[in-house]
Write a protein that holds these residues in place. Structure first.
Motif, short mmCIF file in Angstrom:
data_model
loop_
_atom_site.label_atom_id
_atom_site.label_comp_id
_atom_site.label_asym_id
_atom_site.label_seq_id
_atom_site.Cartn_x
_atom_site.Cartn_y
_atom_site.Cartn_z
N GLY B 322 0.80 -1.23 0.00
CA GLY B 322 0.00 0.00 0.00
C GLY B 322 0.82 1.27 0.00
N GLY B 323 2.14 1.17 0.24
CA GLY B 323 2.98 2.36 0.26
C GLY B 323 3.44 2.71 1.65
N GLN B 324 2.90 2.02 2.66
CA GLN B 324 3.39 2.30 4.00
C GLN B 324 4.52 1.33 4.35
OE1 GLN B 324 0.49 0.51 3.46
NE2 GLN B 324 -0.40 -0.12 5.40
N LYS B 325 5.24 1.65 5.45
CA LYS B 325 6.27 0.74 5.93
C LYS B 325 5.79 0.18 7.25
CE LYS B 325 10.16 3.47 4.20
NZ LYS B 325 11.19 4.39 4.69
N SER B 326 6.10 -1.10 7.50
CA SER B 326 5.79 -1.63 8.81
C SER B 326 6.91 -2.56 9.26
CB SER B 326 4.44 -2.34 8.83
OG SER B 326 4.55 -3.60 8.20
N ALA B 327 7.08 -2.64 10.58
CA ALA B 327 8.13 -3.48 11.15
C ALA B 327 7.48 -4.72 11.73
CB ALA B 327 8.90 -2.71 12.23
N CYS B 328 7.36 -5.76 10.89
CA CYS B 328 6.66 -6.96 11.34
C CYS B 328 7.17 -8.18 10.59
CB CYS B 328 5.16 -6.78 11.11
SG CYS B 328 4.22 -8.23 11.60
N HIS B 329 7.64 -9.17 11.33
CA HIS B 329 8.10 -10.40 10.68
C HIS B 329 6.95 -11.12 9.99
CE1 HIS B 329 12.12 -10.18 12.16
NE2 HIS B 329 11.76 -10.19 13.44
N ALA B 330 5.78 -11.05 10.61
CA ALA B 330 4.63 -11.75 10.03
C ALA B 330 4.30 -11.19 8.65
CB ALA B 330 3.43 -11.65 10.96
N ALA B 331 4.43 -9.85 8.51
CA ALA B 331 4.18 -9.25 7.20
C ALA B 331 5.29 -9.63 6.22
CB ALA B 331 4.08 -7.74 7.33
N ASP B 332 6.54 -9.66 6.72
CA ASP B 332 7.67 -10.07 5.86
C ASP B 332 7.46 -11.48 5.33
OD1 ASP B 332 8.87 -7.68 6.41
OD2 ASP B 332 10.27 -8.48 7.91
N GLU B 333 6.95 -12.35 6.24
CA GLU B 333 6.84 -13.77 5.88
C GLU B 333 5.47 -14.12 5.31
OE1 GLU B 333 7.64 -15.54 9.64
OE2 GLU B 333 9.67 -14.72 9.75
N GLU B 334 4.69 -13.08 4.97
CA GLU B 334 3.37 -13.30 4.37
C GLU B 334 2.41 -14.06 5.28
OE1 GLU B 334 2.48 -12.44 1.02
OE2 GLU B 334 4.36 -11.31 0.89
N ARG B 335 2.69 -13.99 6.61
CA ARG B 335 1.77 -14.67 7.52
C ARG B 335 0.66 -13.73 7.98
NH1 ARG B 335 3.94 -15.64 12.44
NH2 ARG B 335 5.84 -14.46 12.06
N LEU B 336 0.86 -12.41 7.71
CA LEU B 336 -0.05 -11.42 8.29
C LEU B 336 -1.39 -11.36 7.54
CD1 LEU B 336 -0.14 -9.31 10.52
CD2 LEU B 336 0.64 -7.62 8.88
N LYS B 337 -1.32 -11.51 6.21
CA LYS B 337 -2.53 -11.33 5.40
C LYS B 337 -3.68 -12.25 5.81
CE LYS B 337 -0.92 -9.25 1.18
NZ LYS B 337 -0.26 -9.65 -0.07
N PRO B 338 -3.40 -13.58 5.95
CA PRO B 338 -4.52 -14.46 6.34
C PRO B 338 -5.12 -14.05 7.67
CG PRO B 338 -2.55 -15.74 5.77
CD PRO B 338 -2.17 -14.32 5.72
N TRP B 339 -4.26 -13.59 8.61
CA TRP B 339 -4.77 -13.18 9.93
C TRP B 339 -5.63 -11.93 9.82
CZ3 TRP B 339 -3.69 -8.75 12.95
CH2 TRP B 339 -4.23 -8.78 14.23
N LEU B 340 -5.15 -10.96 8.99
CA LEU B 340 -5.92 -9.73 8.82
C LEU B 340 -7.29 -10.03 8.23
CD1 LEU B 340 -3.22 -7.27 7.44
CD2 LEU B 340 -4.40 -7.11 9.63
N ARG B 341 -7.30 -10.95 7.29
CA ARG B 341 -8.56 -11.32 6.64
C ARG B 341 -9.50 -11.95 7.68
NH1 ARG B 341 -6.80 -14.91 2.54
NH2 ARG B 341 -5.24 -13.36 1.92
N MET B 342 -8.89 -12.83 8.52
CA MET B 342 -9.69 -13.49 9.55
C MET B 342 -10.22 -12.47 10.56
SD MET B 342 -8.33 -16.82 11.54
CE MET B 342 -7.75 -15.87 12.93
N ALA B 343 -9.33 -11.54 10.95
CA ALA B 343 -9.71 -10.55 11.95
C ALA B 343 -10.82 -9.64 11.44
CB ALA B 343 -8.48 -9.73 12.36
N ALA B 344 -10.83 -9.44 10.11
CA ALA B 344 -11.83 -8.55 9.53
C ALA B 344 -13.22 -9.19 9.57
CB ALA B 344 -11.44 -8.19 8.10
N GLU B 345 -13.25 -10.52 9.61
CA GLU B 345 -14.54 -11.20 9.57
C GLU B 345 -15.21 -11.32 10.92
OE1 GLU B 345 -13.56 -14.80 7.59
OE2 GLU B 345 -13.28 -13.73 5.70
#
Lengths: 321, 345
Positions: B322-345
């Motif tokens: 999206g253009g922002q920077k974040s300091a997160c291993h989960a985002a680096d390792e592509e583990r964050l997206k599924p969680w974000l999707r789950m959290a949104a539901e």
């Protein structure tokens, strides 16, 4: 019979320049197990109303007239020692700052055990076990070890959990919570509100939740009373007051809260400021700031009248209905 | 879109840190064998403030956001790093230079009761910088300028002869703003300017600040714990946690598509003004003690996504889609997206 009735109470503070009315005639009822939000800006009289219910108005302040009734029995004119028996046993209190509401020289356990032994007929051993159960109930890890610690050894959020346990441990029917989450971090606020709501629902405890934060009200209260300049301007079900407020002040207040996702260039603002307590204008206290003020709003004070799910004190509704 | 370093940045902060020595007194340390204790309030952070825009810093108490403000204003000396204002490093200034700089950067504080001298009249409070910086030549000019500033912030010019106690909280904050505007600053640092105010007054002050920003083309650094206020004020946003920036970027991206679990959970804590919607999920735990922060990523004890890497290695601020920077291993390792999707539901 309602659990709590406030009947036209007037709270007054004598000053060198004459008496100051902080609450100018307020009436409301609260049913058993109900959570009532009491909102308003600083100086609206909401905390004083809470203190009037608990009998904790600092002298020389006093309830000049009106009655506070708990299950039909007057409590506002009780002598101090009788009121002390009621406070804790019948009415619990939670204040804004958890550090000042705990005694720093007693352990958390001593405070809980003492409170229970004074109000409930328990022996030391049972009381201690119950204190441990309460700490566990309010989500404090390792309650047995924590019981013998002092308040300063707890973090802010944990302290407020202890205060909640302390307020509930004598099984009161009513809790007065005055800004219980204002001193806490936003991420901890949600935990504390959820906890307070759950425990009160489980125990059937009624709550008067005094706050300036409409967000807190929206997710916790069943009914909301809005105060302005010492008087009630609107009372009704939470859904109505939050989503379709009737009184122009409540409308302005709700619209002035910034909300994530709404892309307005400017926030709605209510011009001016709340009048001081010495303001003795004969009309509606909100009239000088009111976008719908009519001529007689400035001269005749509107009385609360039935509207929507509750009452509203506004001439506008008198005209239309 | 992305806040890259460009000539359009009025302020550029690189790797700035602030450590406070909170050890006990020397004798106690010797006698009781207590160790030295260092509190790292700001830990190696970098950001750029775009010109004419609002850069907001959000976080819970103790995250270091106010320390950042005080570092920028020169009220604290940084333990390391550089702050460039219009390209000049203001952390290593020759003597005498800071005064000229103060004219171009001003600050508004949280508590309008503590930040105005109770024994001074308004015309002295606002007039002092006008005289000190030689903006006005004589008293008549000062009076005229004070009256002009008062009306610019929505007060009555006749208020100049009053004392601070004669004003309400909101009016006092207007006075603080008027005082900050005396030098026509290019950058205004606002540390929780409305936290002490009621909401109906808060909206007046926020609207005023937006109007003044448009009128004088000022850049703001806006420090707040209130995400809803930040949503309204910010263009660019940095989220801080325990002295670190965990996510930074354009407001719309951070609010719309947060790329750090802490940002996501912080959004969740904002009470919604609707009744009977979904119950919000409180963030578990509390902010740890900054004197002994957790190892690895400081957020890991509260993070639902934490794994062994998070517990041992501090994550770097990396650029996201999206253009922002974040300091997160989960985002680096592509583990964050599924969680974000789950959290949104």
């Amino acid at each position: 019979m309602p659990l709590l009735e406030l009947d036209n109470i007037v709270v007054e503070f004598p000053t060198r320049r004459g008496p100051l009315e902080a609450v100018k005639g307020l009436s409301l009822d609260l049913d058993e197990g109900e959570i009532l939000g009491l909102v308003g800006e600083s100086g609206a009289g909401k905390s004083i109303t809470g203190a009037a219910i608990t009998g904790l108005i600092e002298p020389p302040g006093l309830i000049r007239s009106g009655e506070v009734r708990l299950r039909g029995a007057r409590v506002d004119n009780l002598p101090a020692d009788k009121m002390r028996r009621i406070r804790g046993k019948e009415i619990g209190a939670i204040f804004q700052d958890p550090l000042t509401s705990l005694n720093p020289v007693y352990t958390v356990g001593e405070q809980l055990i003492d409170t229970m032994r004074v109000h409930l007929d328990l022996d030391q051993k049972t009381a201690r076990q119950r204190a441990i159960d309460w700490l566990a109930e309010v989500g404090i890890p390792a309650p047995e070890a924590r019981l013998d610690q002092y308040p300063h050894q707890f973090s802010g959020g944990m302290r407020q959990r202890v205060v909640i346990a302390l307020a509930l441990c004598a099984e009161p029917k009513l809790i007065i919570a005055d800004e219980p989450t204002t001193a806490l971090d936003v991420s901890v606020q949600a935990q504390i509100l959820a906890l307070l709501k759950r425990l009160c629902r489980e125990n059937g405890t009624a709550v008067v939740l005094v706050t300036h934060d409409m967000g807190v009200i929206a997710e916790t209260a069943d009914r909301v009373a809005v105060m302005y300049a010492g008087r009630l301007v609107e009372i009704g079900d939470v859904k109505q007051v939050i989503e379709e407020p009737l009184h122009p002040y409540t409308r302005g207040l709700m619209a002035s809260i910034p909300q994530i996702g709404i892309r307005d260039r400017r926030l709605t603002q209510i011009e001016g400021a709340m009048p001081g307590l010495r303001n003795a204008a004969p009309g509606c206290a909100f009239a000088p700031r009111c976008p719908r003020a009519m001529e007689h709003c400035h001269s005749i004070r509107p009385a609360p009248q039935d509207a929507g799910t509750g009452q509203v004190a506004c001439h506008f509704y008198g005209e239309t209905s | 879109m992305t806040p890259q370093i460009t000539p359009d940045d009025i302020l550029s902060v690189q790797n700035i840190s602030k450590r406070f020595d909170v050890s006990e007194p020397f004798l106690n340390r010797v006698l009781e064998r207590r160790p030295r204790r260092i509190l790292t309030a700001v830990n190696d952070i970098s950001f750029d403030v775009p010109r004419g825009k609002t850069f907001a810093v959000v976080g819970e108490s103790g995250c270091g956001k106010s320390t950042v403000a005080r570092l920028l204003m020169g009220l604290h000396t940084p333990s390391g790093g550089t702050i460039r204002f219009e390209g000049d490093d203001i952390t290593r200034m020759p003597p005498g230079k800071p005064a000229a700089l103060r004219r171009r950067m001003q600050m508004i504080f949280q508590d309008p009761y503590a930040s105005l001298n109770p024994r001074w009249r308004v015309r002295d409070i606002i007039g002092e910088p006008l005289k000190n910086f030689g903006i006005c030549k004589n008293n008549a000019e000062v009076t005229r300028e004070v009256e002009k500033l008062l009306s610019q912030v929505g007060l009555n010019p006749a208020d100049a002869k009053k004392f601070p106690h004669e004003f309400s909280g909101g009016q006092r904050q207007r006075l603080s703003i008027a005082r900050a505007l005396t030098t026509r600053p290019e950058l205004l640092i606002c540390d929780e300017p409305t936290s002490a105010l009621d909401v109906s007054v808060q909206s007046q002050i926020l609207n005023l600040m937006k109007d003044l920003q448009d009128e004088f083309n000022m850049s703001y650094i806006f420090i707040s714990h209130d995400l809803a206020v930040v949503w309204y004020m910010a263009d660019v946003l940095a989220v801080m946690y325990l002295g670190k920036i965990v996510e930074v970027g354009p407001k719309e991206e951070i609010f719309g598509n947060p790329q750090h679990p802490y940002t996501r959970l912080l959004m969740e804590t904002v009470p919604k003004l609707t009744v009977g919607g979904s119950e919000r999920v409180p963030v578990a735990g509390e902010v740890p003690n900054p004197i002994s922060p957790p190892s690895g990523c400081a957020f890991h004890p509260r993070c639902p996504m934490a794994n062994d890497t998070c517990r041992s290695v501090a994550p770097a601020l990396n650029l996201r889609e999206g253009g922002q920077k974040s300091a997160c291993h989960a985002a680096d390792e592509e583990r964050l997206k599924p969680w974000l999707r789950m959290a949104a539901e």
